[in-house]
Write a protein that holds these residues in place. Structure first.
Motif, mmCIF file in Angstrom:
data_model
loop_
_atom_site.group_PDB
_atom_site.id
_atom_site.type_symbol
_atom_site.label_atom_id
_atom_site.label_comp_id
_atom_site.label_asym_id
_atom_site.label_seq_id
_atom_site.Cartn_x
_atom_site.Cartn_y
_atom_site.Cartn_z
ATOM 1 N N LYS A 109 43.189 -17.768 117.559
ATOM 2 C CA LYS A 109 43.799 -19.105 117.684
ATOM 3 C C LYS A 109 44.195 -19.654 116.125
ATOM 4 C CE LYS A 109 42.748 -20.657 121.851
ATOM 5 N NZ LYS A 109 42.455 -21.789 123.154
ATOM 6 N N TYR A 110 45.414 -20.162 116.009
ATOM 7 C CA TYR A 110 45.779 -20.592 114.647
ATOM 8 C C TYR A 110 44.991 -22.129 114.795
ATOM 9 C CZ TYR A 110 49.380 -17.362 113.648
ATOM 10 O OH TYR A 110 49.913 -16.011 113.485
ATOM 11 N N TRP A 111 45.271 -22.837 113.673
ATOM 12 C CA TRP A 111 44.435 -24.268 113.425
ATOM 13 C C TRP A 111 45.174 -25.062 114.325
ATOM 14 C CZ3 TRP A 111 47.914 -28.106 112.173
ATOM 15 C CH2 TRP A 111 49.198 -27.634 111.827
ATOM 16 N N ASP A 112 46.318 -24.757 114.964
ATOM 17 C CA ASP A 112 46.920 -25.807 115.933
ATOM 18 C C ASP A 112 46.687 -25.417 117.413
ATOM 19 O OD1 ASP A 112 48.525 -23.575 116.063
ATOM 20 O OD2 ASP A 112 50.385 -24.568 115.629
ATOM 21 N N GLY A 113 45.726 -24.432 117.514
ATOM 22 C CA GLY A 113 45.792 -24.027 118.955
ATOM 23 C C GLY A 113 46.376 -22.943 119.389
ATOM 24 N N ASP A 114 47.386 -22.577 118.764
ATOM 25 C CA ASP A 114 48.305 -21.791 119.354
ATOM 26 C C ASP A 114 47.689 -20.380 119.317
ATOM 27 O OD1 ASP A 114 50.174 -23.264 119.962
ATOM 28 O OD2 ASP A 114 51.706 -22.736 118.385
ATOM 29 N N GLY A 115 47.627 -19.453 120.355
ATOM 30 C CA GLY A 115 46.801 -18.255 120.304
ATOM 31 C C GLY A 115 47.974 -17.116 119.729
ATOM 32 N N TYR A 116 47.287 -16.039 119.172
ATOM 33 C CA TYR A 116 48.154 -15.077 118.576
ATOM 34 C C TYR A 116 47.602 -13.825 118.675
ATOM 35 C CZ TYR A 116 45.452 -15.012 114.323
ATOM 36 O OH TYR A 116 44.345 -14.705 113.397
ATOM 37 N N GLY A 117 48.350 -12.821 118.470
ATOM 38 C CA GLY A 117 47.895 -11.190 118.382
ATOM 39 C C GLY A 117 49.078 -10.264 118.547
ATOM 40 N N ARG B 222 57.927 -10.998 118.568
ATOM 41 C CA ARG B 222 58.821 -10.655 117.456
ATOM 42 C C ARG B 222 58.456 -9.151 117.201
ATOM 43 N NH1 ARG B 222 57.499 -10.317 111.746
ATOM 44 N NH2 ARG B 222 55.540 -11.256 112.291
ATOM 45 N N HIS B 223 59.418 -8.247 117.111
ATOM 46 C CA HIS B 223 59.424 -6.803 116.862
ATOM 47 C C HIS B 223 58.798 -6.598 115.567
ATOM 48 C CE1 HIS B 223 60.544 -2.596 116.045
ATOM 49 N NE2 HIS B 223 59.912 -2.433 117.261
ATOM 50 N N LEU B 224 57.902 -5.787 115.217
ATOM 51 C CA LEU B 224 57.100 -5.331 114.157
ATOM 52 C C LEU B 224 57.592 -3.986 113.633
ATOM 53 C CD1 LEU B 224 53.505 -6.791 114.631
ATOM 54 C CD2 LEU B 224 55.418 -7.810 113.400
ATOM 55 N N MET B 225 57.287 -2.938 114.565
ATOM 56 C CA MET B 225 57.692 -1.410 114.244
ATOM 57 C C MET B 225 57.478 -0.860 115.456
ATOM 58 S SD MET B 225 54.704 -0.386 111.648
ATOM 59 C CE MET B 225 53.193 -0.132 111.911
ATOM 60 N N GLY B 226 58.266 0.100 115.648
ATOM 61 C CA GLY B 226 58.019 1.131 116.927
ATOM 62 C C GLY B 226 57.793 0.200 118.192
ATOM 63 N N PRO B 227 56.503 0.510 118.754
ATOM 64 C CA PRO B 227 56.018 0.125 119.996
ATOM 65 C C PRO B 227 55.310 -1.212 119.607
ATOM 66 C CG PRO B 227 54.806 1.677 119.682
ATOM 67 C CD PRO B 227 55.421 1.782 118.512
ATOM 68 N N TRP B 228 55.336 -1.831 118.647
ATOM 69 C CA TRP B 228 54.150 -3.101 118.386
ATOM 70 C C TRP B 228 55.279 -4.203 118.132
ATOM 71 C CZ3 TRP B 228 49.478 -2.655 118.946
ATOM 72 C CH2 TRP B 228 49.036 -1.574 118.722
ATOM 73 N N TYR B 229 54.594 -5.362 118.493
ATOM 74 C CA TYR B 229 55.213 -6.855 118.628
ATOM 75 C C TYR B 229 54.170 -7.823 118.422
ATOM 76 C CZ TYR B 229 58.829 -4.233 121.198
ATOM 77 O OH TYR B 229 59.881 -3.136 121.666
ATOM 78 N N LYS B 230 54.684 -8.694 117.948
ATOM 79 C CA LYS B 230 53.576 -9.922 117.670
ATOM 80 C C LYS B 230 53.937 -11.122 118.595
ATOM 81 C CE LYS B 230 51.294 -12.177 113.810
ATOM 82 N NZ LYS B 230 51.129 -12.283 112.362
ATOM 83 N N PHE B 231 52.802 -11.560 119.121
ATOM 84 C CA PHE B 231 53.049 -12.840 119.996
ATOM 85 C C PHE B 231 52.417 -13.912 119.617
ATOM 86 C CE2 PHE B 231 49.298 -11.040 121.589
ATOM 87 C CZ PHE B 231 48.355 -12.224 121.894
ATOM 88 N N ARG B 232 52.861 -15.077 120.056
ATOM 89 C CA ARG B 232 52.016 -16.417 119.732
ATOM 90 C C ARG B 232 52.398 -17.211 121.061
ATOM 91 N NH1 ARG B 232 52.688 -20.223 114.370
ATOM 92 N NH2 ARG B 232 51.321 -22.120 115.346
ATOM 93 N N ASP B 233 51.222 -17.711 121.564
ATOM 94 C CA ASP B 233 51.310 -18.418 122.793
ATOM 95 C C ASP B 233 51.196 -20.042 122.298
ATOM 96 O OD1 ASP B 233 50.963 -16.145 124.555
ATOM 97 O OD2 ASP B 233 48.632 -16.414 124.386
ATOM 98 N N ASP B 234 52.147 -20.554 122.910
ATOM 99 C CA ASP B 234 52.449 -22.152 122.422
ATOM 100 C C ASP B 234 51.267 -22.775 123.315
ATOM 101 O OD1 ASP B 234 52.961 -24.755 121.632
ATOM 102 O OD2 ASP B 234 54.943 -24.290 122.078
ATOM 103 N N ALA B 235 50.359 -23.389 122.518
ATOM 104 C CA ALA B 235 49.444 -24.153 123.448
ATOM 105 C C ALA B 235 49.760 -25.523 123.814
ATOM 106 C CB ALA B 235 48.033 -24.414 122.552
ATOM 107 N N HIS B 236 51.027 -25.731 123.502
ATOM 108 C CA HIS B 236 51.582 -27.039 123.641
ATOM 109 C C HIS B 236 52.494 -27.278 124.714
ATOM 110 C CE1 HIS B 236 49.114 -27.985 120.064
ATOM 111 N NE2 HIS B 236 49.949 -27.092 119.185
ATOM 112 N N GLN B 237 52.750 -26.161 125.382
ATOM 113 C CA GLN B 237 53.694 -26.120 126.543
ATOM 114 C C GLN B 237 53.049 -26.497 127.757
ATOM 115 O OE1 GLN B 237 55.282 -22.388 126.825
ATOM 116 N NE2 GLN B 237 56.629 -22.586 124.954
#
Length: 116
Positions: free
Chosen positions: A80-88, A101-116
């Protein structure tokens, strides 16, 4: 402007510049560590069984709270980031997952919004 103010202003500016450089270096370091680790992460993703979850894994230069396969996607949860959002990262060779967010090839980056 007093002498004391003239001395402090450059010190404050230098501290702000140093902080900006350190934040930028940390963000760039994460990208480099991902690039270095993505091959090892892909090997784990290819062999991980459906519904299997690995906890507290170090793969390449990155550490993960868990790695989990959900259908054709494998989630590498960093924390989790300092604001509580998870990421990976998500390995998804068949399709693009939503809200990533697409990074390269089959790889993506995600961020879970903890405030939703």
């Amino acid at each position: 402007m007093t002498e004391r103010t003239r001395v402090r202003r450059p010190a404050y500016l230098a501290a702000a510049l140093l902080a900006a450089i350190l934040i930028g270096a940390l963000l760039f370091a994460e990208e480099l560590r991902f690039a270095h680790s993505s091959g090892d992460m892909a090997a784990v993703a290819r062999t991980l069984g459906e519904g299997v979850e690995l906890r507290d894994q170090s793969i390449g230069s990155l550490s993960f709270e868990f790695v989990r396969r959900e259908e054709q996607q494998v989630y590498f949860y960093r924390g989790k980031y300092w604001d509580g959002d998870g990421y990976g990262y998500v390995w998804s060779p068949g399709s693009r997952p939503s809200d990533v967010r697409h990074l390269m090839g089959p790889w993506y980056k995600f961020r879970d919004d903890a405030h939703q």
